[in-house]
Write an enzyme that holds these catalytic residues in place. Sequence first.
Site, short mmCIF file in Angstrom:
data_model
loop_
_atom_site.label_atom_id
_atom_site.label_comp_id
_atom_site.label_asym_id
_atom_site.label_seq_id
_atom_site.Cartn_x
_atom_site.Cartn_y
_atom_site.Cartn_z
CG HIS A 21 -2.06 0.96 1.13
ND1 HIS A 21 -1.92 2.31 1.38
CD2 HIS A 21 -3.36 0.76 0.79
CE1 HIS A 21 -3.10 2.89 1.21
NE2 HIS A 21 -3.98 1.99 0.86
CG ASP B 2 -7.64 -2.22 -2.78
OD1 ASP B 2 -8.78 -1.77 -2.60
OD2 ASP B 2 -6.62 -1.51 -2.76
#
Length: 429
Positions: free
Chosen positions: A307, A364
Amino acid sequence: MSKTVTVRDNDSGKSVELPVLVGSLGPGCIDIKQLPAALGNFTYDSGFAATAACKSAITYIDGNEGTLLYRGYPIDQLASSASFLEVAYLLLEGELPNKEQLAAFEYEVAHHTMVHESVRTFMDGFNYDSHPMAMMCGVVGSLSGFYHDALNMKDPKQRRLAAIRLIAKMPTVAAGCYRHSIGWPVTYPKNKLDYCSRLLNMMFSVPAESYEVDPVAARALNLLFILHADHEQNASTSTVRLVGSTGANPYACVSAGIAALWGPAHGGANEAVLKMLDEIGSVENVPKFIDRAKDKDDPFRLMGFGHRVYKNHDPRASIIREMCHEVLEKLGVEDPRLDLAMALEKIALEDEYFVKRKLYPNVDFYSGIIYKALGIPTNMFTVMFAIARTVGWVAHWLEQHVTEDARIGRPRQIYTGPTLRDYVPIDKR
């Protein structure tokens, strides 16, 4: 005593003392407003990676520690105990509601779920195979044409009403976009259902037979929506704030946020995870693609790992991982892509290359798997994200209107084009 930083221009010998602004948490920010006047320079920060564009009391992220707080509350506590509308109230109002306040808020949201019948006609104007996000951009932007009674941005009551309408109507619009794409009739919202169950009913119920919302599915959606409700000054939220700084109505602002969220580098990341799984193909191919991901000269990348903000771990990922495994087990879903995802997760969590670089599966990765298990098609993943993030968008939009030093957004640039030159008549070129 307040801290300052001195900036000196070695060429001119001029210097300026800049104050350092400190919030309740996080590093200080150098206030550079005086810099152009004092030294004649602006600052350059591609992607605004080191620039604070606003003051906000809504969400706090510490990427190094893997911390995410909504109004000071840790995300894991909210995800394990709260309902989505409880979190929505918190983000909008600043405090968790008591029972009476939550009941009143749920009633208020439930009684703004309907959309004007002409909105359905507008949806019919889209081709059947239009991407649902394309429809969302257009339909949400059009809502300002239907609700004229709450467009005075100087009136706090009208601002709040518009925010409630957006939170209430987004699931109705999203479900309508989905059913239009598959040729099903629109299902009206059932206000007796909770927020997430109401959305699932609007998406999947059919007139020909009764439909009961699976409580596991509703609970999974509630968790996903809480985890996606806000994430500080991300691209779409910054877009909503930038458009909002012009005084634009909230429907236009949220429509712009939806457009920003649509990008594969932002809200489209969970859709990209499923496409990656299709590319890998089968469990037997996982080791080969793991090796490709390690090869810096190979264009293949593992989607849903690591991330930009979290340098340690994504605090949402460990929460959603448990739900992901629970959903797959309790719903008994059989899908080769889901088996493939679990095999990929196992190898990546144990492989020294990924562990050393802290390239753990992020929110995600798991959200796409859960949506797939719930029967939500891939092209609706980002739409689901938009429903949840609408709460954060309107919270920031409301906050922006009561921030004293808020100004219209106007970033600067480094000009790299031609220098001054004279126009040449066309017959002499």
